[in-house]
Design an enzyme around this catalytic site. Structure first.
Site, PDB file in Angstrom:
ATOM      1  N   LYS A   1      43.266  45.071  44.326  1.00 12.72           N
ATOM      2  CA  LYS A   1      43.142  45.795  43.059  1.00 12.72           C
ATOM      3  C   LYS A   1      42.752  47.258  43.259  1.00 12.72           C
ATOM      4  O   LYS A   1      43.179  48.122  42.503  1.00 12.72           O
ATOM      5  CB  LYS A   1      42.125  45.111  42.146  1.00 12.72           C
ATOM      6  CG  LYS A   1      42.658  43.828  41.547  1.00 12.72           C
ATOM      7  CD  LYS A   1      41.903  43.414  40.320  1.00 12.72           C
ATOM      8  CE  LYS A   1      42.591  42.242  39.642  1.00 12.72           C
ATOM      9  NZ  LYS A   1      41.844  41.696  38.539  1.00 12.72           N
TER      10      LYS A   1
ATOM     11  N   LYS B   1      51.293  38.666  42.825  1.00 11.34           N
ATOM     12  CA  LYS B   1      50.899  37.741  41.755  1.00 11.34           C
ATOM     13  C   LYS B   1      51.374  38.246  40.388  1.00 11.34           C
ATOM     14  O   LYS B   1      51.329  39.463  40.142  1.00 11.34           O
ATOM     15  CB  LYS B   1      49.363  37.654  41.759  1.00 11.34           C
ATOM     16  CG  LYS B   1      48.798  36.571  40.886  1.00 11.34           C
ATOM     17  CD  LYS B   1      47.285  36.532  40.986  1.00 11.34           C
ATOM     18  CE  LYS B   1      46.631  37.433  39.986  1.00 11.34           C
ATOM     19  NZ  LYS B   1      45.241  37.111  39.695  1.00 11.34           N
TER      20      LYS B   1
ATOM     21  N   LYS C   1      48.492  40.318  34.327  1.00 13.11           N
ATOM     22  CA  LYS C   1      48.471  40.968  33.012  1.00 13.11           C
ATOM     23  C   LYS C   1      48.562  42.476  33.137  1.00 13.11           C
ATOM     24  O   LYS C   1      49.100  43.152  32.289  1.00 13.11           O
ATOM     25  CB  LYS C   1      47.127  40.730  32.318  1.00 13.11           C
ATOM     26  CG  LYS C   1      46.786  39.354  31.955  1.00 13.11           C
ATOM     27  CD  LYS C   1      45.432  39.424  31.229  1.00 13.11           C
ATOM     28  CE  LYS C   1      44.615  38.210  31.506  1.00 13.11           C
ATOM     29  NZ  LYS C   1      43.807  38.332  32.714  1.00 13.11           N
TER      30      LYS C   1
END
Ligand code: AQP
Length: 336
Positions: A115, A198, A201
């Site tokens: 991230k 992955k 959202k």
């Protein structure tokens, strides 16, 4: 609420629209647990702000995630459903765990690396200590079982390490050992644009994911545009090795139809992707359509959603407060 021996805790971040990944990897599996476990489900807004969230969007997304969970079958009469920031004990215990967890442990967390990307110096400190807050979420309720997608397994191991270190440091047998509940096929749903990333959202590409709020046409378009390769579909799963995008679509098909990927593979052996994708689009609409409709209906009733979250928070707080009080005593905080 019936009282069960095993307590389950899990959460979803209100960091965007709920995706097919959240549904297949998490929420769908939580529904059945409500009849066998004491279940606590949380919209983890404290986690969401580890990356920037616009305040109004965050409020809307918090309600939307709650609506999504209810539409998927989380029943506020059977489960405790609330948003994390309403129960301040989460943040309080997270601080203690910041002091229990070791830098070396957090340095190994792959989600932070993914991230934060190349620019980790600019990532928030919150993102770095995210796993400590997750440990607090779980251990605050002395949860015994945590249903997580395969992507969260590493964080759960850290939770176990924190619990053990706390017990060792303070010479207590206070926190239970937490077990993961990982469910069958489709637990890790990958991006429709990149079979090695992955489905998320917060992926900047809308076409990378199917949102639970997408309508029939959008779902069909996203699946039609999903990245594949030029080879025909093989007879067995071995033939999908090295074909991450095709394998992902196969897994999604399997999970949505409650069959094994091997069965689906056989069914489409030798064909190109056109018919497979068209059938997958129909199947997705069939499964997600009723959820989308119910979500929309619930989103129109903010007062109801707010009351569910408020009542859930009050029930969660009633469990968490006495546990936190014991933790404060163990740690040695003076409260004259
Ligand atoms: N693609 C996925 N496949 C399987 N499971 C998934 N989950 C999320 N994405 C997938 C599972 O959904 C639960 C809630 O996840 P979360 O919202 O708390 O956080 P996340 O894993 O970081 O989800 P996102 O969509 O990737 O959010 P952003 O983009 O904000 O980081 C978890 O149990 C998770 O395993």
């Amino acid at each position: 609420m019936t009282s069960f021996k095993q307590r389950v805790f899990s959460g979803v971040q209100p960091s965007g629209n709920l995706t097919l990944g959240n549904y297949l990897g998490a929420i769908r599996n939580w529904v059945g647990l409500q009849d066998t476990h004491e279940t606590i489900f949380c919209v983890v807004d404290l986690h969401a702000i580890t990356t920037w969230q616009d305040p109004n969007t965050l409020r809307d997304a918090t309600r939307e995630v709650a609506a999504g969970m209810i539409a998927c079958g989380i029943d506020p009469k059977k489960s405790i459903l609330f948003n994390q920031s309403q129960v301040s004990a989460h943040a309080e215990l997270a601080w203690i765990f910041n002091c229990v967890a070791r830098m070396g442990w957090l340095n190994r967390m792959t989600q932070f690396k993914e991230k934060a990307g190349k620019n980790s110096e600019r990532a928030s400190v919150g993102l770095y200590v995210y796993p400590d807050l997750m440990a607090a979420d779980i251990l605050l309720y002395k949860a015994t079982h945590v249903p997580v997608g395969a992507d969260q397994k590493q964080h759960l191991e850290l939770t176990r390490d924190i619990a053990q270190k706390f017990n060792n440091d303070y010479k207590v047998d206070f926190f239970p050992s937490v077990e993961p509940l990982i469910f069958g096929e489709g637990t890790r749903v990958m991006s429709l644009r990149d079979g090695n990333a992955k489905m998320s959202k917060s992926d900047p590409s809308e076409n990378s994911r199917i949102n639970l709020t997408d309508d029939r046409d959008v779902i069909a378009k996203k699946i039609r545009k999903a990245r594949t390769d030029s080879e025909p579909l093989p007879e067995t799963l071995e033939g999908l090795e090295g074909r991450a995008e095709a394998r992902n679509l196969m897994n999604i098909f399997a999970a949505l139809s409650d069959q094994t990927a091997a069965t689906i593979c056989q069914q489409y052996a030798g064909q190109g992707f056109a018919e497979f994708k068209s059938d997958l689009a129909d199947l997705s609409v069939e499964v997600l359509g009723p959820i989308t409709d119910e979500m929309r209906r619930l989103m129109g009733d903010k007062a109801y959603l707010d009351s569910v979250l408020r009542e859930g928070a009050s029930k969660a707080d009633a469990i968490a407060r006495p546990i936190l009080k014991e933790i404060y005593d163990i740690v040695g905080f003076l409260r004259p």
